[in-house]
Design a protein around this motif. Structure first.
Motif, short mmCIF file in Angstrom:
data_model
loop_
_atom_site.label_atom_id
_atom_site.label_comp_id
_atom_site.label_asym_id
_atom_site.label_seq_id
_atom_site.Cartn_x
_atom_site.Cartn_y
_atom_site.Cartn_z
N GLN A 108 -101.05 56.88 -108.62
CA GLN A 108 -101.01 57.58 -107.52
C GLN A 108 -100.80 58.92 -107.44
O GLN A 108 -100.06 59.59 -108.23
N ILE A 109 -101.44 59.54 -106.42
CA ILE A 109 -101.17 61.14 -106.32
C ILE A 109 -100.91 61.37 -104.65
O ILE A 109 -101.56 60.61 -104.01
N ALA A 110 -99.83 61.79 -104.46
CA ALA A 110 -99.36 62.08 -103.12
C ALA A 110 -99.32 60.44 -102.39
O ALA A 110 -99.81 60.31 -101.22
N GLY A 111 -98.95 59.71 -103.16
CA GLY A 111 -98.67 58.28 -102.66
C GLY A 111 -100.03 57.55 -102.25
O GLY A 111 -99.98 56.41 -101.68
N GLU A 112 -101.08 58.14 -102.73
CA GLU A 112 -102.51 57.20 -102.54
C GLU A 112 -103.12 57.16 -104.10
O GLU A 112 -103.03 57.85 -105.00
N PHE A 115 -109.26 58.05 -102.33
CA PHE A 115 -109.54 59.46 -101.48
C PHE A 115 -110.96 59.39 -100.99
O PHE A 115 -111.73 59.41 -101.94
N THR A 128 -110.43 69.44 -105.91
CA THR A 128 -109.87 69.59 -104.72
C THR A 128 -110.51 69.05 -103.50
O THR A 128 -111.82 69.28 -103.34
N LYS A 138 -105.93 67.36 -94.64
CA LYS A 138 -105.10 67.77 -95.75
C LYS A 138 -105.72 67.86 -97.26
O LYS A 138 -106.64 67.25 -97.19
N THR A 139 -105.40 68.79 -97.72
CA THR A 139 -106.42 69.08 -99.13
C THR A 139 -105.34 68.28 -100.41
O THR A 139 -104.28 68.69 -100.32
N VAL A 140 -105.88 67.64 -101.13
CA VAL A 140 -105.18 67.10 -102.16
C VAL A 140 -105.86 67.47 -103.53
O VAL A 140 -107.12 67.38 -103.59
N GLU A 141 -104.90 67.90 -104.35
CA GLU A 141 -105.64 68.48 -105.58
C GLU A 141 -105.53 67.05 -106.67
O GLU A 141 -104.32 66.54 -106.60
N ILE A 142 -106.49 66.60 -107.52
CA ILE A 142 -106.41 65.51 -108.06
C ILE A 142 -106.76 65.98 -109.62
O ILE A 142 -107.89 66.23 -109.71
#
Length: 161
Positions: A108-112, A115, A128, A138-142
């Motif tokens: 999980q990353i940011a709860g997920e 994506f 990104t 929302k921007t998520v960095e993986i």
């Protein structure tokens, strides 16, 4: 990558390059009691057509018969990766910037762990992705080492032309 897929890629690469096509992916999988060697090829200049797949299949089949790298019986399938093409190589990620993608992670990353959104940046260390959650973005960095699967995706929420 397995030894067989590496060998097949080495055989397929010059064939595909000679036809001005791109080798996208190779997989050797067992489904039921049958083995399948799948080779995905794309045309950087436009859509792939069935004739191009047939030419690659014929030439690769001849080369596989000549070198015989696979012991068991198998079915050879050569096809286009389609609209949801996998992102594997660095150049795949570079070309996919600005496009809609699907990414699944090992943890999980940011709860997920899954994506979907627009790939805004592809660095060697991280991706990104701009995702839409209900009405906000929302921007998520993986981190790259957490990516299990990455592919282009179809944005069904986008307006049709």
């Amino acid at each position: 990558m397995s030894k067989i897929t590496e060998q097949v890629e080495q055989l397929a690469q010059p064939i595909v390059a000679g036809l001005q096509l791109e080798l996208v992916d190779t997989e050797f999988v067992k489904e039921g009691k049958n083995w399948f060697l799948r080779v995905y090829v794309d045309n950087p200049d436009g859509p792939m057509d069935i004739e191009q797949c047939a030419v690659v299949s014929e030439k690769l089949s001849e080369e596989l018969d000549r070198t015989d790298p696979i012991e068991q019986n198998y079915f050879l399938e050569v096809s286009s990766p389609g609209a949801e093409r996998p992102l594997k190589k660095e150049k795949d990620f570079e070309k996919a910037q600005g496009k809609y993608v699907y990414i699944k992670t090992y943890e999980q990353i940011a709860g997920e762990k899954e994506f979907e959104g627009y790939l805004r940046k592809a660095d060697p260390d991280a991706l990104t992705v701009e995702v839409k959650i209900k009405t906000r973005r929302k921007t998520v960095e993986i981190p790259r080492d957490k990516v299990a699967v990455a592919r282009l995706a179809i944005d069904f929420s986008a307006p049709l032309d």
